[in-house]
Write an enzyme that holds these catalytic residues in place. Structure first.
Site, PDB file in Angstrom:
ATOM      1  N   LYS A   1       0.834  -1.207   0.000  1.00 49.65           N
ATOM      2  CA  LYS A   1       0.000   0.000   0.000  1.00 49.65           C
ATOM      3  C   LYS A   1       0.871   1.259   0.000  1.00 49.65           C
ATOM      4  O   LYS A   1       0.578   2.231  -0.699  1.00 49.65           O
ATOM      5  CB  LYS A   1      -0.934  -0.010   1.220  1.00 49.65           C
TER       6      LYS A   1
ATOM      7  N   GLN B   1      -4.640  -1.609   9.797  1.00 48.83           N
ATOM      8  CA  GLN B   1      -4.437  -2.902   9.134  1.00 48.83           C
ATOM      9  C   GLN B   1      -4.974  -4.031  10.016  1.00 48.83           C
ATOM     10  O   GLN B   1      -4.624  -4.136  11.186  1.00 48.83           O
ATOM     11  CB  GLN B   1      -2.934  -3.103   8.845  1.00 48.83           C
TER      12      GLN B   1
ATOM     13  N   ASP C   1     -10.891   2.830   4.054  1.00 47.24           N
ATOM     14  CA  ASP C   1     -11.167   1.422   3.742  1.00 47.24           C
ATOM     15  C   ASP C   1     -12.674   1.199   3.577  1.00 47.24           C
ATOM     16  O   ASP C   1     -13.097   0.153   3.071  1.00 47.24           O
ATOM     17  CB  ASP C   1     -10.663   0.506   4.867  1.00 47.24           C
TER      18      ASP C   1
END
Lengths: 308, 308
Positions: A52, A96, A119
């Site tokens: 990422k 994460q 997200d």
């Protein structure tokens, strides 16, 4: 048969984002900033985060990696998240997953301000999306939508079968495709697929094969290698494979290979279009994350916020 | 063929709630309190509110009706909602819809604290429900779930077709039935249906009849009289009619009668079980509202809150 080349589409998407951000930079505007929170040293998580960060760097998004040891308390982590919610220099941030067992994933997600939830996984983002309110779309479903758009595969009136009912893929994907077409955020997506008849199947579904055979589009997110076989697919149907499974492979130097949930070899002989693993949905998910960051940035920079 | 008698089931539900609250009162505990906000003088809304108040009185829930003229500003209304969010004497509240055009329904719903959202319609309630977090369930889907439970109609592994994709019925109903069974709030429901294979159909669906014929349970919430006909129903299937439509009826003193979305006369000859209109889902929705108020009260009284 068309292979839905997520790697290529994601690269084009990144190129567009880079171009946009280069033009912003030329005007002297600050660059977008993403913060990535990672707890502990899970090797898979570290790889994902590294990917990422690399993708962000490529398009011109600043990234701050905020790493905590696995023994951080839930309370401390929630305090850090609240700081990021308030930090005006950060356009969006992600935590994460998975988290260590002593930390509640639900509490963490609930604490993230939905306006920074790039997200698209917080309950508020999901609830707002369900109701068609402006919200940041969940990254994986959004990436799949972009892939379908790119290859001009229509969804309106089509029968889509989603296999899997996870919070991250199955449910938000189903909701996105059954909606009246709408724009999640102004700059996330030019078109907006929707208006599909959607069936959600899962481990308790009886006669999955018969249901799949009625589908124009099948999206498999079950985490089960080889689940979708050729006789479950109507000739010409579109198949999207969201699975990423490690299976033993003595021929590989790593000792394993990555496969999806679809028996690619045989399904690809029946399907009209199919996304491979790797190189299908995976790169699209990261591209969606970048796109979400830039969408929030695009609203923050002129000084307005995601409207209530 | 069984008629799913919502009137009877709702009466039994109210009796149980009354019994519970009578025992609380005997212990000297305060009674639950619901506030109902109504704006303007829409006759249908006034009837609904009157019915809800009557049902509350019957079980022992205190009700405060807070009425505003149609010219209240959006800002003023939002201020009143924030007051209700903070008011510790109020366990839950609802804002009767529809609202006058100058007031954003989305803004109003977004402002209601999900912990007091006894209609279960705020984005946060929906998002939390989608993710299986503790949340107040949407009243109409929850009432339908109770009706299915009462008549012991299983959903696990069954194919449920939901016709309609509204925020109030179609989408939350689909999500509730596709989930792993879970308890929304400890005291809302003893059992918890789920694990169904769910298809959501709507105005853009192609060949609705063929899809319906594969269903074990059909839930119709389209607002379209006579939409579901006998040849769309598999013999023995369960049919739940959520529609409430006024159609002209010169024989009635009111000049109209209430009908559902189902051709009851003919479908009832094919279906295994069917809910009538009126007397099916309608009374169950009000019973769910009462049940939601009591569930929140039940958590407030011992001094704990809906957990994050």
């Amino acid at each position: 048969m068309i292979v839905l080349d997520g790697k290529k589409v994601a690269a084009e998407k990144r190129a567009k984002l880079r171009e946009f951000l280069t033009s912003c930079k030329a005007k002297g505007v600050r660059m977008p900033k993403l913060a990535i929170v990672i707890v502990g040293h899970n090797p898979a998580s570290e790889t994902y985060v590294a990917n990422k960060m690399k993708a962000c760097a490529e398009v011109g998004i600043e990234v701050e990696k905020i790493a905590f040891e696995a023994d951080i308390t839930e309370r401390q982590l929630l305090t850090e998240i609240r700081k990021l919610n308030r930090d005006k220099s950060v356009d969006g941030f992600i935590v994460q997953l998975p988290l260590p067992e002593h930390i509640s994933e639900a509490k963490v997600l609930t604490t993230i301000d939905y306006r920074k939830d790039v997200d698209g996984l917080t309950p508020m983002s999901i609830g707002r999306s369900v109701q068609g309110l402006p919200a940041i779309p969940s990254a994986t479903p959004s990436g799949i939508r972009t892939l379908l758009e790119y290859y001009q595969i229509p969804t309106a009136g089509k029968h889509v079968v989603v296999i899997g009912r996870s919070n991250i893929v199955g449910k938000p994907m189903a909701l996105m495709l059954m909606q009246r077409p709408y724009l999640s955020l102004p700059s996330v997506s030019a078109a907006a697929l929707g208006d599909a008849t959607v069936t959600v199947c899962h481990s308790k579904t009886q006669d999955l094969a018969a249901i799949c055979r009625t589908a124009d589009i099948i999206i498999v997110a079950a985490g089960c290698p080889g689940l979708l076989t050729a006789e479950m697919v109507k000739p010409g149907a579109t198949v999207i494979d969201v699975g990423i499974n490690r299976v033993e492979d003595p021929a590989s130097p790593r000792g394993y290979k990555l496969v999806g949930d679809v028996d690619f070899e045989h399904v690809s002989q029946v399907a009209g279009a199919i996304s491979p693993v790797p190189g299908g949905v995976g790169p699209m998910t990261i591209a969606s994350l970048l796109s979400n960051v830039v969408a929030v940035y695009d609203m923050n920079v002129p000084g307005y916020k995601v409207s209530e």
